[in-house]
Structure formats: C-alpha cells, structure tokens
Design an enzyme around this catalytic site. Structure first.
Site, PDB file in Angstrom:
ATOM      1  N   SER A   1      15.329  20.214 -17.011  1.00 49.26           N
ATOM      2  CA  SER A   1      14.178  21.063 -17.292  1.00 49.26           C
ATOM      3  C   SER A   1      14.682  22.329 -17.960  1.00 49.26           C
ATOM      4  O   SER A   1      15.721  22.868 -17.578  1.00 49.26           O
ATOM      5  CB  SER A   1      13.444  21.403 -15.996  1.00 49.26           C
ATOM      6  OG  SER A   1      12.673  22.579 -16.170  1.00 49.26           O
TER       7      SER A   1
ATOM      8  N   HIS B   1       0.836  -1.220   0.000  1.00 50.27           N
ATOM      9  CA  HIS B   1       0.000   0.000   0.000  1.00 50.27           C
ATOM     10  C   HIS B   1       0.868   1.265   0.000  1.00 50.27           C
ATOM     11  O   HIS B   1       0.430   2.303   0.470  1.00 50.27           O
ATOM     12  CB  HIS B   1      -0.947   0.039   1.202  1.00 50.27           C
ATOM     13  CG  HIS B   1      -1.683  -1.236   1.435  1.00 50.27           C
ATOM     14  ND1 HIS B   1      -2.944  -1.479   0.945  1.00 50.27           N
ATOM     15  CD2 HIS B   1      -1.317  -2.370   2.094  1.00 50.27           C
ATOM     16  CE1 HIS B   1      -3.327  -2.696   1.299  1.00 50.27           C
ATOM     17  NE2 HIS B   1      -2.365  -3.259   1.987  1.00 50.27           N
TER      18      HIS B   1
ATOM     19  N   LYS C   1      16.384  20.705 -11.729  1.00 49.41           N
ATOM     20  CA  LYS C   1      15.678  19.458 -12.022  1.00 49.41           C
ATOM     21  C   LYS C   1      16.542  18.424 -12.732  1.00 49.41           C
ATOM     22  O   LYS C   1      17.318  18.737 -13.621  1.00 49.41           O
ATOM     23  CB  LYS C   1      14.445  19.728 -12.898  1.00 49.41           C
ATOM     24  CG  LYS C   1      13.336  20.472 -12.192  1.00 49.41           C
ATOM     25  CD  LYS C   1      12.700  19.659 -11.068  1.00 49.41           C
ATOM     26  CE  LYS C   1      11.788  18.574 -11.600  1.00 49.41           C
ATOM     27  NZ  LYS C   1      10.599  19.135 -12.258  1.00 49.41           N
TER      28      LYS C   1
END
Ligand code: ARG
Length: 455
Positions: A274, A153, A280
């Site tokens: 980016s 989960h 990034k």
C-alpha cells in the site's frame, strides 16, 4: 473494394466507425494461411495457374512476415485485415492477386479466420490450465499433511486436508479443460466455400482446402456457416466458467491469507503493498482474478447479446464478436499464467492451520456417528450432540475436557472409548469412501493427478 457501385467516398467518421483493422489485424496469420489454402483450391479447379498460385503464396507469406516484424503499414480506409492483406498482395503481384478473392466472400473468410484463431488459442489455453493444475497438485503435495477446518456457509464444518480443498479446484479445472476440448470439435469445422451466403457458381473442392488446414469436417449449410458464432459463444462460456472457478479459488486464498485465518502466505513477488499503510501486503493477483472473472462473464454476455437480434445471415454486427473473443482469450491466458506462478510460491502456516483444525466443534458430527454406530437413530444422535455442544459452549470447555459422566448425562450409550473419537487424525483416517479425504485416499488422488498431468 466496392468502388464500382459507389459515387461518393465514405465519410471519414464512417471509416473510423466501420474499421476493424485496429483489432482484427491480429488474425493476419490465419488470414494468410486460409488464403493460401483457398489459392490451392483455385489452382486445383483450374482458376489459377501454378505460377499464379506460387506468386500468391509467396506474396502472402511475405506480407505475414512484415506484419509480424511490425513493418507493414495498415491502412484504416481498407477497413479490415482481409482487405488490407488482399490490397497489399495485389499491389505487389498484380493480376494474380486480384484473382484470389474468386469464389470467396469476406463472410466465409472471417468465419474461417476466427475458427483457425480459436482452434489454436483453445489448445494454448488447455496447456495453461494443465500447468495451473500441476501447480495446485504440487502445492497439495508439498503440504500433504496440513489439515484445515473445512467450511460450509463460511462456518467451520469438519476437518479436511488442505490438499483435498486444492484438489476440488483441480477437478473443476479438468472439467473446464474437457469442455474446451468439446467446444473445439465444433470450432474445427471448415466454413470456406459458403461464399457470402449461398456458396458460389464456381465449383471448388472444399474438402481439399479443408484438409490442407487440418479441418476434419465441412459446414453443411452455407447460410448457417457465415452467420454461426455458436462455437465462439460456447468457448467464451467455458472461459467465463473457468474465470468463475478461479474467482472462487481467489476468494479462498484472500480469506486464508488474511490475519483472521492466516493459513497461507502469498509470496512477496505475487503481492503488492500500500502506498499509504506500510504494514499492508495485499493479495492483488487474487483480487484482480476475481475482478477479471466479471470481465469474462461480460465478454460472454456481449457476444450473446450481439447474436440474439440477428436475422439471417451475415450482419455487420458480427464484426464486434472479435472484441469480446480477443478480450476473453487474452484475459484468461493472463490469469492462468500468473496464477500458476503464484500457487507455486504459496506457503502454508502449518501451526496456524493445526490450531484451527483442532477446534473440537469440528468433531461434533463424529460424535453423532459414534452414537449411530451404537444403535441410536441419526436424528436422535444429532439432537443429543446438539445439546452437548450447547453445554460445552456454556461450560467453555471443549469435548475432550468433559468427563465421561458429563457425556452420559446426555446419553447412556457413551462409553470410555468416546474419547478416542475426539481426534482429528482418526476422524480423517475413517473417511475412506471414494471421494472422501482419508490420508490414503488423498495420497492416491495426488498420485493419480501427478500421473495424469505429467503423462
Ligand atoms: N470485418 C468484417 C468482420 O469482421 C469482415 C466481414 C465483412 N463482411 C461484409 N459483408 N462487410 O465481420
């Protein structure tokens, strides 16, 4: 090719609509090889002289070479690869070329070409899967000692070796490779001689032609043979499933490479930046793999949808099968190739992994097992540890920071040795069942995969 029956030229828009040469040209090698085997069968039945057969063979080889070299001029008005090659052959060698299509239809011809194509591609994809498996096993070996939290989960569950996580994908990929081999058995059946629908009045030795092309079996029903694309559908299913598996692995790597997890680093060569945000470094290979997983499912869906409405036998709808088949094959090959390269350069942040795996909550189940081994039924032990977890969270102190009397407030079976349970290495050490990740088991599994994949 059908000028005998028609009085009008095909409308230009219809030519553009019905042509397939723009995509089926890439079947040319299979088409020439298939035609050469057919010509030999015609010769064996006395329908071609040895000399005619040799002219055909030479002509087809030459055409194949020109297509490969990019010097062959395809003519869209000739629709597809089969008619382009046949027309060029007849232009070059004359009457012998015009005899090649004896006892054959494009219906069984295209079925043969597609089977030859898929047989070869399935083998190539199998090799690429193996190569990726090798990369994953290699990554596991390099960081054999790394332990991370395992998740259910997406919540921290129990500590697991990072390599055990990777080997889960090696297992999946092995099932994919096995499924491909199984599909190959049904690809590898020879359809030529089925004609347009009902064979031919001209007797040909089908088994002889099949043997020349390495097919161990013949199709047993001419109607089925010209309309069957099951072999392509099941291959596309396997490719879609492989895509799904790699999409899941990508999702893991995307999470693990994020600042939130920081378990792995993907190398610069396999990342993109980016144009706006200088900080990034994006896991685009993983993201595109996840996206292409959707595309592979789309290809399978395309093919199944084409098939579902077809009455017997060949219908022109089947021409569209190749669009889906080629795309799926191309995409999975791209994915597998780039993915192995990326995995080979993945780095594990051992400190970060260790810190995350040291989360004491990961050993709650081990504590419940401790009570079980001292006679408490598991359901009761589960409840006791549940309360202990709540207490530990409220106290903001991990299990190891509690003292024995605090443990004993929850159950009197707790003894001083409870603290030995609170140790990740020991927890893994004890997981010795087949399939469980004790260090010995892990080492054995890695060695076993290395043997299998390199043998
Ligand atoms: N280009 C066709 C295809 O890919 C070849 C078979 C055409 N047969 C026919 N009867 N028109 O399916």
């Amino acid at each position: 090719m059908w000028k005998g029956r028609f009085q009008q030229e095909t409308a230009p828009a219809v030519q553009r609509f019905t042509e397939s040469i723009s995509f089926d040209w890439r079947l040319y090698r299979y088409d020439t090889e298939g035609s050469i085997a057919h010509a030999r069968a015609l010769e064996k039945s006395g329908l071609l002289t040895g000399d005619e057969r040799r002219q055909i063979e030479q002509g087809l080889r030459q055409i194949g070479d020109e297509i490969e070299a990019g010097t062959f001029a395809f003519r869209p008005e000739l629709e597809d690869v089969h008619m382009n090659i046949e027309a060029a052959l007849t232009e070059r060698i004359g009457p012998a070329g015009a005899k090649l299509h004896t006892a054959r239809s494009r219906n069984d011809q295209v079925a043969l070409d597609l089977r030859l194509y898929l047989r070869s591609e399935v083998d190539a994809i199998g090799r690429l899967i193996r190569n990726l498996q090798r990369a994953l096993v290699g990554l596991g070996r390099r960081f054999q000692a790394a332990v991370i939290p395992g998740y259910t989960h997406l919540q921290r569950a129990q500590p697991v070796p990072f390599a055990h996580h990777l080997l889960a994908y090696v297992e999946m990929l092995q099932r994919d490779a096995d499924r491909l081999q199984d599909a190959r058995k049904r690809i590898n059946i020879f359809p030529l001689g089925s004609g347009a629908i009902a064979g031919s009045t001209i007797p040909l030795d089908r088994a002889y032609a099949a043997e020349l092309l390495g097919f161990p079996a013949l199709t047993r029903n001419s109607m089925d043979a010209v309309s069957d694309r099951d072999f392509a559908a099941e291959t596309l299913f396997v490719l879609a499933l492989t895509g799904v598996h790699l999409s899941r692995l990508s999702e893991d790597f995307i999470l693990f490479a994020s600042s939130e997890f920081r378990f792995v680093r993907i190398s610069d060569a396999y990342s993109t930046g980016s144009s706006l945000m200088p900080q990034k470094k994006n896991p685009d290979v993983c993201e595109l793999t996840r996206g292409k997983g959707g595309r592979l499912i789309g290809d399978l869906t395309t093919l199944l949808t084409i098939l579902k409405g077809l009455p017997m036998t060949y219908n022109r709808d089947l021409q569209e099968d190749k669009v889906a088949v080629f795309d799926a094959v191309d995409q999975i090959k791209l994915i597998l190739e780039v993915y192995a390269g990326m995995v080979n350069e993945i780095d594990v942040d051992l400190e970060q992994a260790k810190a995350a795996a040291a989360d004491p909550a990961l050993l709650a189940t081990d504590l419940a097992d401790y009570l079980v081994l001292r006679g408490l039924p598991f359901r009761q032990a589960h409840e006791v540890i549940g309360k202990l977890v709540a207490y530990s969270l409220a106290q903001k102190r991990g299990f190891a920071e509690l003292n024995l009397s605090e443990f004993q407030r929850f159950n009197e079976k707790f003894a001083p040795d409870v603290f030995t349970v609170l140790n990740v290495e020991r927890s893994l050490q004890n997981r010795t069942a087949v399939g469980a990740p004790s260090p010995d088991n892990l080492n054995r599994e890695l060695a076993e995969w290395e043997r299998r994949l390199n043998g």
